[in-house]
Design an enzyme around this catalytic site. Sequence first.
Site, mmCIF file in Angstrom:
data_model
loop_
_atom_site.group_PDB
_atom_site.id
_atom_site.type_symbol
_atom_site.label_atom_id
_atom_site.label_comp_id
_atom_site.label_asym_id
_atom_site.label_seq_id
_atom_site.Cartn_x
_atom_site.Cartn_y
_atom_site.Cartn_z
ATOM 1 N N GLY A 132 0.686 -1.216 0.003
ATOM 2 C CA GLY A 132 0.130 0.014 -0.241
ATOM 3 C C GLY A 132 1.001 1.405 -0.076
ATOM 4 N N SER A 133 0.296 2.212 0.686
ATOM 5 C CA SER A 133 0.959 3.791 0.426
ATOM 6 C C SER A 133 2.189 3.903 1.105
ATOM 7 C CB SER A 133 0.006 4.800 0.916
ATOM 8 O OG SER A 133 -1.179 4.762 0.285
ATOM 9 N N VAL A 134 2.780 3.067 1.946
ATOM 10 C CA VAL A 134 4.266 3.190 2.366
ATOM 11 C C VAL A 134 5.118 2.879 1.252
ATOM 12 C CG1 VAL A 134 3.730 2.231 4.653
ATOM 13 C CG2 VAL A 134 4.265 0.651 2.794
ATOM 14 N N LYS A 136 4.699 4.574 -1.396
ATOM 15 C CA LYS A 136 4.980 5.990 -1.981
ATOM 16 C C LYS A 136 6.337 6.498 -1.910
ATOM 17 C CE LYS A 136 -0.073 6.776 -2.148
ATOM 18 N NZ LYS A 136 -1.087 7.276 -1.420
#
Length: 394
Positions: A132-134, A136
Amino acid sequence: IVGFTGMDSQGLSGVEYYYGQALGGQPGQQLLESDPLGRPIPSGKKTMITPALDGNDVQLTIDSAIQYFTEKHLKNGIKRMAGSHGQAVVMQPNTGEILAMASYPTFDLNQWQIEATMTYGNPVVTDVYEPGSVFKLITVASALEEGSVTVGTVLAVPETLTIAADVIKEAHERDAGETDQKSIEDIVKDSLNVGVSLVSQELGNEKFFRYIQHFGFGKPTLVGLPGETAGLVRPVTQWRAVDTATIAFGQGIGVSSMQLATAISAIVNGGILVRPRIIRSVKTETTHKLAQGIRRHRILTQDTANEMRNMMESVVKSGTAAHLKIPGYRIGGKTGTANKPSPAGGYYTDRYVASFVGFVEDPNIVILVMVDSPKKSIWGSTVAGPIFRDIARS
């Protein structure tokens, strides 16, 4: 981590298995005087042929106090959010030493025979999930390093982005009147899916894939534990048009917690990737030496790493993790919430992986927390973030 041995003292799991030869020693041989039936005579002659050798002492990098609190807070946090299971890693980014490594639920090493075989592994190194967004942080760091964007870049970021037949949306609706003009820091701080997708398109497939490899994804970390996964990274030749965008926010790629903690440690460590290690030294009767030297190589410039650290700090100061501040400490991090893939294809609409990864200075440590299928909340900031804070406070 430690593992266990079987009836014959042969290591079957964990360090006991992986370092079984060093721990096991060597049996000796002794010639005994016996009676005509082959039974040793207690007072008979004994001749030593080969003396037995004790096994070596293997010293772990684990800090027992940090390990205790990590296990405690992980368990409490998973129960609080009604998650199915979870993992946590505490790592010293400059040396690669693992100070704590925990998973929950776990099992009693003293009664391993009554447990299901599937629980014998160490999920931190064996299990794969979409981060997920980690992720990014990896995308933006790669784009900054390559020069595709700079910290001063401002992008027009719509609320949706259509790529071929796929539509990428933000996880949260925008406030009324909020501008589309977003800086790179805004994209990280507010965790914008569309924004980081645009960043990945500026970077391009080939370069993005190369940096994913530079950060260590797609291969084992060689931390020194059995059954370590390489993760799931498809060759760039198999990427569809939308894959660059979705991988940018951590969907469509599979990682282990050990890989992710190691990669983020490279950012915290000034751009230097250090191989993680669970063994500090091996001690024999005559020597005491490090199990292996510290192995490191640079993957980002110091400037890029500094810029990323500043953005991670902004996440905690005023972004999606603003409630995780700890007075008196410099903290940075990134939240993550990922839909879980379904075996039938596509993604579940009601199952998520919530995560948080961050650093704390003085002492300089990286902490990663992942909780699978929480039911009380789904967001990395409210599920995994408080566990991170509890561990950091300890």
